[in-house]
Scaffold this motif. Sequence first.
Motif, PDB file in Angstrom:
ATOM      1  N   THR A 114     -19.358 -27.521 110.376  1.00 34.22           N
ATOM      2  CA  THR A 114     -19.046 -26.375 109.584  1.00 34.22           C
ATOM      3  C   THR A 114     -18.083 -28.166 108.126  1.00 34.22           C
ATOM      4  O   THR A 114     -17.911 -29.160 108.920  1.00 34.22           O
ATOM      5  CB  THR A 114     -17.547 -25.567 109.588  1.00 34.22           C
ATOM      6  N   TYR A 115     -18.731 -28.478 107.167  1.00 40.39           N
ATOM      7  CA  TYR A 115     -17.969 -29.551 106.340  1.00 40.39           C
ATOM      8  C   TYR A 115     -17.193 -28.900 105.257  1.00 40.39           C
ATOM      9  O   TYR A 115     -17.485 -28.016 104.636  1.00 40.39           O
ATOM     10  CB  TYR A 115     -19.451 -30.212 105.408  1.00 40.39           C
ATOM     11  N   ASN A 116     -15.806 -29.519 105.292  1.00 40.83           N
ATOM     12  CA  ASN A 116     -14.817 -28.562 104.717  1.00 40.83           C
ATOM     13  C   ASN A 116     -14.376 -29.850 103.742  1.00 40.83           C
ATOM     14  O   ASN A 116     -13.618 -30.888 103.753  1.00 40.83           O
ATOM     15  CB  ASN A 116     -13.251 -28.839 105.398  1.00 40.83           C
ATOM     16  N   TRP A 117     -15.307 -29.558 102.794  1.00 41.64           N
ATOM     17  CA  TRP A 117     -15.073 -30.897 100.827  1.00 41.64           C
ATOM     18  C   TRP A 117     -13.668 -30.373 100.710  1.00 41.64           C
ATOM     19  O   TRP A 117     -13.495 -29.351  99.985  1.00 41.64           O
ATOM     20  CB  TRP A 117     -15.704 -30.965 100.345  1.00 41.64           C
ATOM     21  N   SER A 118     -13.072 -31.664  99.935  1.00 48.33           N
ATOM     22  CA  SER A 118     -12.115 -31.205  98.977  1.00 48.33           C
ATOM     23  C   SER A 118     -11.724 -32.633  97.628  1.00 48.33           C
ATOM     24  O   SER A 118     -12.591 -33.350  98.287  1.00 48.33           O
ATOM     25  CB  SER A 118     -10.305 -31.054  99.257  1.00 48.33           C
ATOM     26  N   ILE A 119     -10.993 -32.520  96.604  1.00 51.16           N
ATOM     27  CA  ILE A 119     -11.265 -33.176  95.790  1.00 51.16           C
ATOM     28  C   ILE A 119      -9.618 -33.348  95.354  1.00 51.16           C
ATOM     29  O   ILE A 119      -8.532 -32.602  95.131  1.00 51.16           O
ATOM     30  CB  ILE A 119     -12.009 -32.881  94.942  1.00 51.16           C
TER      31      ILE A 119
ATOM     32  N   ALA B 181      -9.220 -41.335  92.038  1.00 51.79           N
ATOM     33  CA  ALA B 181      -9.694 -39.725  92.602  1.00 51.79           C
ATOM     34  C   ALA B 181     -10.510 -40.139  93.854  1.00 51.79           C
ATOM     35  O   ALA B 181     -10.380 -41.118  94.278  1.00 51.79           O
ATOM     36  CB  ALA B 181     -10.902 -38.520  91.860  1.00 51.79           C
ATOM     37  N   SER B 182     -11.041 -38.796  95.181  1.00 48.11           N
ATOM     38  CA  SER B 182     -10.974 -39.104  96.421  1.00 48.11           C
ATOM     39  C   SER B 182     -11.625 -38.503  97.284  1.00 48.11           C
ATOM     40  O   SER B 182     -11.353 -37.143  95.938  1.00 48.11           O
ATOM     41  CB  SER B 182      -9.883 -39.915  96.897  1.00 48.11           C
ATOM     42  N   VAL B 183     -12.743 -38.751  96.878  1.00 47.23           N
ATOM     43  CA  VAL B 183     -13.821 -36.974  97.541  1.00 47.23           C
ATOM     44  C   VAL B 183     -13.276 -37.478  99.090  1.00 47.23           C
ATOM     45  O   VAL B 183     -12.948 -38.251 100.174  1.00 47.23           O
ATOM     46  CB  VAL B 183     -14.763 -36.980  97.835  1.00 47.23           C
ATOM     47  N   VAL B 184     -12.163 -36.269  99.799  1.00 50.34           N
ATOM     48  CA  VAL B 184     -12.532 -35.746 101.210  1.00 50.34           C
ATOM     49  C   VAL B 184     -13.128 -35.003 101.775  1.00 50.34           C
ATOM     50  O   VAL B 184     -13.307 -33.683 101.563  1.00 50.34           O
ATOM     51  CB  VAL B 184     -10.863 -35.308 101.525  1.00 50.34           C
ATOM     52  N   LEU B 185     -13.316 -35.353 103.158  1.00 52.16           N
ATOM     53  CA  LEU B 185     -14.433 -34.239 104.408  1.00 52.16           C
ATOM     54  C   LEU B 185     -13.796 -34.427 105.154  1.00 52.16           C
ATOM     55  O   LEU B 185     -12.901 -35.075 106.156  1.00 52.16           O
ATOM     56  CB  LEU B 185     -15.345 -35.404 104.929  1.00 52.16           C
ATOM     57  N   GLU B 186     -12.767 -33.000 105.733  1.00 52.94           N
ATOM     58  CA  GLU B 186     -12.984 -32.598 107.219  1.00 52.94           C
ATOM     59  C   GLU B 186     -14.043 -31.721 107.924  1.00 52.94           C
ATOM     60  O   GLU B 186     -14.506 -30.954 107.899  1.00 52.94           O
ATOM     61  CB  GLU B 186     -11.937 -31.773 107.169  1.00 52.94           C
ATOM     62  N   VAL B 187     -14.184 -32.744 108.924  1.00 50.10           N
ATOM     63  CA  VAL B 187     -15.420 -32.217 110.276  1.00 50.10           C
ATOM     64  C   VAL B 187     -14.030 -32.174 111.431  1.00 50.10           C
ATOM     65  O   VAL B 187     -14.238 -33.475 111.750  1.00 50.10           O
ATOM     66  CB  VAL B 187     -16.365 -32.955 109.668  1.00 50.10           C
TER      67      VAL B 187
END
Length: 299
Positions: A125-130, A157-163
């Motif tokens: 599961t890929y959890n993306w946020s801005i 800005a940043s593109v953030v991913l939690e895995v």
Amino acid sequence: AQWTIVVSDLPARPTAIAGPTMICPNTAFTYEATGLPVGARILWTVRDGPGAPNTIVGNPINITWTSSGPYSLTAVQVSTDGQNCPSDTAFLSVMEVMPLPISGIDRHCTEVVGYFEVKKIPNITYNWSIVPADAGEFQGGLGSNGIRIYWQKPGPASVVLEVCGHVSTFPINVYDRPVPQLTIPAGVCPGATDTAKLDVDYFRSFWYDDNELLLDDTSFLVVGPGSYVVFLEDFNGCKASEEFTVAEYPVPNLSLSTADPTGFCNNSLTVTMQALTGVQGNYTYEWFQDGVALGVNAN
């Protein structure tokens, strides 16, 4: 005395172990020994960390990895004739998912969609946020390894991913789209031209007519009556366009008249001439005598 010894053939080895090799701890994953008939008895050996391995019988099986590794998985087919003979071993190496590097473009413009992605790993599961959240809006791909973001606010800005508890960050800069600044003639006389020009410097500019014909790629354009569009690109790579129309002014309805006599002897008498323009409005005048300008601006 005579003894009869029966030596059984070993059961067939599983062709392979199907299942994810990249895993998240504390998440259940399914594994299956393949290439065997339905009902085959499969014995699994599960190594989850430095302790003693566990054994499981069944096919397929669900495993929740709970340690930080090392991980491995083996499967053998066991004979069902009561002798429990094991086949040769199928082996699968398993690793924990580490932080995934994000790929994409680090410069974007407002009102433009950007695409970002990481390596695709099954069953993850890929959890993306801005960050900040109002810098952009997701346009698709949430939960997958690739996402589309519509950028709506300029600034860093940043593109953030939690895995699997690991966080990856991809910093970018978002730039405002340019606002076209032009000086455009409202209209020209029949057969005449004027100049439309850019009031600020842009990296590139392209002028087109209403038939989409490229007219020029400079900072100005000589225009006659008609419709035009200019496409601009600033030094950040952001683009904009502006449409405009140059009107054609009507030819003045002009005639000359005088209340004085139009025939006279060769003497010093003068004739007062009147330019008649009807109800049309604000004109300037230039008088000529025998083709020579008189320098008079009056009707």
